[in-house]
Design an enzyme around this catalytic site. Sequence first.
Site, short mmCIF file in Angstrom:
data_model
loop_
_atom_site.label_atom_id
_atom_site.label_comp_id
_atom_site.label_asym_id
_atom_site.label_seq_id
_atom_site.Cartn_x
_atom_site.Cartn_y
_atom_site.Cartn_z
CG LEU A 79 -2.49 -27.95 3.20
CD1 LEU A 79 -3.05 -27.91 4.61
CD2 LEU A 79 -1.47 -29.05 3.06
N GLY A 80 -5.37 -27.92 -0.50
CA GLY A 80 -6.51 -28.47 -1.20
C GLY A 80 -7.69 -28.75 -0.29
CB VAL A 81 -8.56 -28.56 2.99
CG1 VAL A 81 -8.07 -29.99 2.89
CG2 VAL A 81 -7.47 -27.66 3.59
CG ASP A 111 0.05 -4.17 2.82
OD1 ASP A 111 0.11 -3.57 1.73
OD2 ASP A 111 0.07 -3.57 3.92
CG HIS A 117 -0.38 0.17 2.53
ND1 HIS A 117 -0.12 -0.88 3.38
CD2 HIS A 117 0.02 1.28 3.20
CE1 HIS A 117 0.39 -0.43 4.50
NE2 HIS A 117 0.49 0.88 4.41
N GLY A 169 3.56 6.94 8.50
CA GLY A 169 4.82 7.01 7.78
C GLY A 169 5.78 5.88 8.10
CG ASN A 170 7.07 4.62 11.88
OD1 ASN A 170 6.60 5.70 12.19
ND2 ASN A 170 8.27 4.23 12.24
CB SER A 171 3.20 2.03 6.39
OG SER A 171 2.62 0.90 5.80
#
Length: 365
Positions: free
Chosen positions: A286-288, A154, A124, A229-231
């Site tokens: 995994l397929g579940v 993200d 983002h 701003g720390n993102s």
Amino acid sequence: MKTIIKSFVGAVVGTILVLLIAFFVIKQHKPEQTAPIVKNQIQKIPEVKTSYLLPQNTDFTVAAAKSVNAVVHIKTIIGIKPQNYDNFFGSLRDYLYGQPQQALIAFGSGVVISPNGYIVTNNHVVDGADKIIVTFNNKREMGANIIGTSPSTDLALIKVDAKDLPYLTYGNSDNLKVGQWVLAVGNPFNLTSTVTAGIISAKARDIHILGGKTAIESYIQTDAAVNPGNSGGALVNTAGQLIGINAAIASQTGAYEGYSFAIPVNLVRKVVNDLMNYGQIQRAYLGVQIRDIDADFAKKMHLHDLNGVYVAMVVEGSGADKAGIKKGDIITAIDNHPAKDLSELLGIIGQYSPGNVVRVSLLRD
């Protein structure tokens, strides 16, 4: 493809190479025995003296020195704001830069992860950017290009044309413990990097900010002060190793109010390697179809334990299907890493690539 079935005492193990190779161990699911009630025993509650002083051997200076020069300020210029742009840390552009009518100027932080200029940040922070400017701790500015992005986690990988840069090495987020000291490092004001300290408050937090069925939210929660701003900045341990990328804060005002959230570095490392090697994420399944177990669901299904993830459906022909996993099973661990809920399980599986071998522990009535 062929299936290999081997018998062991009290367990069945099946293997198949379809995206993920799924092994599983079946345990008898029985209600725990309760201890006998002993009456008329009164114990004096012991007095516990508390102290809010740091342990004498806790030193943040080494970690801070390693981190500040590897964390950068990222300024992005966006011609047209996309609909899905949502900077969870907000923007200080009006405070610092002002905003031209024809463009959006936003910013965040990033972490240098290699001496030749690879930088990881939040998706983002750079989403929709037409131009990216990176400012290092020594005030040096450089343009950056996007190598790849992963909206479902993200995360984004960008690169500057440089060499011999200070960078952070990866730690191991699987080994983190609640109560462990950490540092949050960012460069929100385009001045120099800032450092705050706190502890890990919780692990595998799902705060429902990304949306989408493929999103992986298994955050490290800390009380280290993190502000707009720390993102995209670094979460490091006291050895100065990168253990997470700061991504969001829990706030009603947009400013820090006590909790912040970081993406675990083991997931970051997987995403970065995929973006470097393939330009996109290689997701394993995994397929579940799975769901969390809450008190109401446990009562409805007559389950005796709320820990684990309930298998609601098995995809026909998947690795899980050919390995023998069934509807109604409860997945409790992946490769001996406990999966107490859906967020924890998705965070673990997100670290694997198609074709990797995993061992799935589960309960079955």
